[in-house]
Design a protein around this motif. Sequence first.
Motif, PDB file in Angstrom:
ATOM      1  N   ASN A 182     -53.149  35.368  -9.209  1.00 52.79           N
ATOM      2  CA  ASN A 182     -54.262  35.467 -10.017  1.00 52.79           C
ATOM      3  C   ASN A 182     -55.283  34.852  -9.120  1.00 52.79           C
ATOM      4  O   ASN A 182     -55.279  33.651  -8.709  1.00 52.79           O
ATOM      5  CB  ASN A 182     -54.188  34.784 -11.332  1.00 52.79           C
ATOM      6  CG  ASN A 182     -53.804  35.418 -12.316  1.00 52.79           C
ATOM      7  OD1 ASN A 182     -53.379  36.535 -12.295  1.00 52.79           O
ATOM      8  ND2 ASN A 182     -53.211  34.588 -13.170  1.00 52.79           N
ATOM      9  N   ASP A 187     -56.665  39.678 -16.196  1.00 51.28           N
ATOM     10  CA  ASP A 187     -55.126  40.361 -16.282  1.00 51.28           C
ATOM     11  C   ASP A 187     -54.337  39.534 -15.037  1.00 51.28           C
ATOM     12  O   ASP A 187     -55.077  39.038 -13.925  1.00 51.28           O
ATOM     13  CB  ASP A 187     -55.272  41.790 -16.019  1.00 51.28           C
ATOM     14  CG  ASP A 187     -54.985  42.417 -17.091  1.00 51.28           C
ATOM     15  OD1 ASP A 187     -54.545  41.868 -18.124  1.00 51.28           O
ATOM     16  OD2 ASP A 187     -55.393  43.780 -17.360  1.00 51.28           O
ATOM     17  N   ASP A 188     -52.922  39.507 -15.251  1.00 46.49           N
ATOM     18  CA  ASP A 188     -52.197  38.993 -14.281  1.00 46.49           C
ATOM     19  C   ASP A 188     -52.174  39.564 -12.956  1.00 46.49           C
ATOM     20  O   ASP A 188     -52.334  40.751 -12.764  1.00 46.49           O
ATOM     21  CB  ASP A 188     -50.756  39.396 -14.900  1.00 46.49           C
ATOM     22  CG  ASP A 188     -49.605  38.993 -13.958  1.00 46.49           C
ATOM     23  OD1 ASP A 188     -49.918  38.223 -13.068  1.00 46.49           O
ATOM     24  OD2 ASP A 188     -48.616  39.523 -14.232  1.00 46.49           O
ATOM     25  N   THR A 237     -56.696  34.268 -20.970  1.00 47.58           N
ATOM     26  CA  THR A 237     -57.400  34.429 -22.028  1.00 47.58           C
ATOM     27  C   THR A 237     -58.365  33.611 -22.228  1.00 47.58           C
ATOM     28  O   THR A 237     -58.199  32.337 -22.699  1.00 47.58           O
ATOM     29  CB  THR A 237     -56.598  35.017 -23.165  1.00 47.58           C
ATOM     30  OG1 THR A 237     -55.571  35.855 -22.777  1.00 47.58           O
ATOM     31  CG2 THR A 237     -57.392  35.830 -24.119  1.00 47.58           C
ATOM     32  N   GLU A 255     -54.591  39.878 -10.913  1.00 46.41           N
ATOM     33  CA  GLU A 255     -56.009  40.560 -10.748  1.00 46.41           C
ATOM     34  C   GLU A 255     -56.930  39.391 -10.081  1.00 46.41           C
ATOM     35  O   GLU A 255     -57.089  38.157 -10.118  1.00 46.41           O
ATOM     36  CB  GLU A 255     -56.800  40.670 -11.972  1.00 46.41           C
ATOM     37  CG  GLU A 255     -57.776  41.872 -12.034  1.00 46.41           C
ATOM     38  CD  GLU A 255     -57.889  42.188 -13.436  1.00 46.41           C
ATOM     39  OE1 GLU A 255     -58.384  43.391 -13.812  1.00 46.41           O
ATOM     40  OE2 GLU A 255     -58.328  41.340 -14.154  1.00 46.41           O
ATOM     41  N   ASP A 315     -51.285  32.961 -20.657  1.00 43.15           N
ATOM     42  CA  ASP A 315     -50.247  33.817 -21.574  1.00 43.15           C
ATOM     43  C   ASP A 315     -50.488  33.433 -22.741  1.00 43.15           C
ATOM     44  O   ASP A 315     -51.536  33.489 -23.335  1.00 43.15           O
ATOM     45  CB  ASP A 315     -48.789  33.731 -21.059  1.00 43.15           C
ATOM     46  CG  ASP A 315     -48.695  34.436 -19.608  1.00 43.15           C
ATOM     47  OD1 ASP A 315     -49.184  35.548 -19.565  1.00 43.15           O
ATOM     48  OD2 ASP A 315     -47.768  33.939 -18.939  1.00 43.15           O
ATOM     49  N   LYS A 353     -51.317  35.585 -17.667  1.00 41.57           N
ATOM     50  CA  LYS A 353     -52.599  36.429 -17.931  1.00 41.57           C
ATOM     51  C   LYS A 353     -53.575  35.285 -18.696  1.00 41.57           C
ATOM     52  O   LYS A 353     -53.123  34.425 -19.466  1.00 41.57           O
ATOM     53  CB  LYS A 353     -52.018  37.330 -19.150  1.00 41.57           C
ATOM     54  CG  LYS A 353     -53.137  38.165 -19.712  1.00 41.57           C
ATOM     55  CD  LYS A 353     -52.391  39.151 -20.499  1.00 41.57           C
ATOM     56  CE  LYS A 353     -53.694  40.300 -21.262  1.00 41.57           C
ATOM     57  NZ  LYS A 353     -54.628  39.587 -21.876  1.00 41.57           N
TER      58      LYS A 353
END
Lengths: 360, 304
Positions: free
Chosen positions: A186, A27-28, A5, A30, A63, A3
Amino acid sequence: MPKITFDQVAKSYGSVEVLPPFDLALDDGEFTVLVGPSGCGKSTTLRMLAGLETLSGGEIFFDEKPISKLEPKDRDLAMVFQDYALYPHMTIAKNMSFALRLARAPKSEIEEKVRRVAEMLNIAPLLDRKPAELSGGQRQRVAMGRALVRDAGTFLFDEPLSNLDAKLRGKMRAELAEMRDTIDKNMVYVTHDQVEAMTLGDRIVVMSDGLIQQQGTPEELFKSPVNKFVAGFIGSPSMNFIDGELVDDDGKTWVHGDGFKLPLDLDISARMNDVQTRAVTVGLRPSSLTTDISRGAPIELKVVVSEYLGAQSVLVTRCGGADVLVETQSTSPVRAGSVQTFGVLTNEIMIFDKASGLRL
Amino acid sequence: MQSANVNRLTPYLFLAPAALIMAVALLYPIGYMIYASFLDWNPSQRIGEADFVGLRNYVNLLSDAAFLESFWVTIKFAAIVVSVEMFIGVGLALLLDRNIRGMSLLRTLFILPMMIAPIVVGLMWRYMYHPTVGIFNRTLKSLGFETVPWLSDGSWAFASVVIADVWQWTPFIFILSLAALQSLPQSAMEASRIDGATGWQQIIHIKLPLMMPVLIVTLLLRLIDAFKVLEVILVLTNGGPGLSTEILSLRISRTASEFRELGEAAAMSNFLLILLMLLTFGMFFYNKAVEVRAARLRAAAEED
């Protein structure tokens, strides 16, 4: 497939701030599309994620792990470049296997992976050629293949289709969409083409002037843009904007302007009661106008040009001083030069604050 | 009709002066030299009085130990200086291919040696190599080391002329390499970083192969120059001690002026000329091959 960020990430070159601090969470698994006009900071964002640009502030997390100090190779990602960035002196097979060879993968594994990806992308017969011997579309595939062979957790695409002609672009777009569904990774995709964004993205991040304007699914962006920029950027042909004024009349709220007066639906007018400003911009999608006047509020438009596109036509019309595009079925032809009454689907009207551009 | 003829002739008319100068200043002396190489000719004779000896001068060359020695010195000199210069020049370019403050000033400083006249370079280094007042030996002495017979010992003298040449001509390779480096496709570099290449791997797998066309031309240009080198060595050692630094051009000039054997000198010159022609043709054909290959690739790509 971490994920990703972005936490208060910023970028400036010297004293020029190109990206003020922003947050973004991907998001993971995506497929995220960063879209916006040239110079909006979307490529810079991608390149910071790739590690090709340093951050001027903030941190990027995969993450929970901060990665801004990591070298690109340590971020477990693969990237497809706008100009493909193939190694001109290596054959296609060598191009595709470069990363694996650097990682000292066993020879049989390298061959197997390259062959599998090459077959998937239909470039197996080209493996012994050099990039200069390939056409643009083939190079594009090789660039894609080179990224796929890596089997990285995150794939980055920097306007990968923009150097192709329109037809090829459409084809590659469809193939990418197919790939998106078969590969569970991803993917972060940068483009200035809203059609690519709409067709490919699970989620679209619209950027302008270094700011994230809005993010959401293609449908959310299309149906409920937060401001005039997003409304105008998403959708093709793009949304019409006409300046007007909110007036209360006959117990209803109307928007009134040069050459038109349209009633607002109840839910919209309810929202209008809460706002101070009366000077607004009306947003009308070309598809919200119809030649069938029984289906909407009437508006008189002078048809200037009729662009025949096949099954559909786009009419360039004028309402007062503003150009208004209307999307119609070609089965009901409209003569250029005439003044016609069209129906406006009032539930699709969008009202923006004229000064701030925010949707009301 | 007539004006069409004139039009067709125009380019040749414009070329004529240049062609004439070429003929007088280049082809005539070369022809003269080739002819002279078949003569037994000393400077007191007019060329018409010299005896025609056929290939004797050339045959003599092959058994002339001094000539073979200087031929060997030349080969050794060219090979060593060009290798060292390529290594340092390309290395410097790789190191300095980055945005640092004052880079343009630094670049100018780096190429300064190249702009100094070779004679001046020779004189400069001769003073620096001077056994007692030269900066090298003075420095060595003040640091408590033995002094070095820079120009008076055969091996040291050879090393000394190599050092001077490397000092003067490394910048040439440096700037060409730097230009080549800076014109490399940036995105390919970035792609290789993402593919996981370390700095060294980038140099070996991406940068050097992509620079290769420029490097090969640079190498050949320097090689041609190194074979013709004269002034610096003339001033530094005049070929000595012994024959340790007597490169071909020096040998040729001595054969003509000291030994007064013009025919022999002409034969040597031809020998050197043929050698350089081979190198030049090598470069020419390399360029041609690259062009042809590029054209073929383009054609192939456009067909698709």
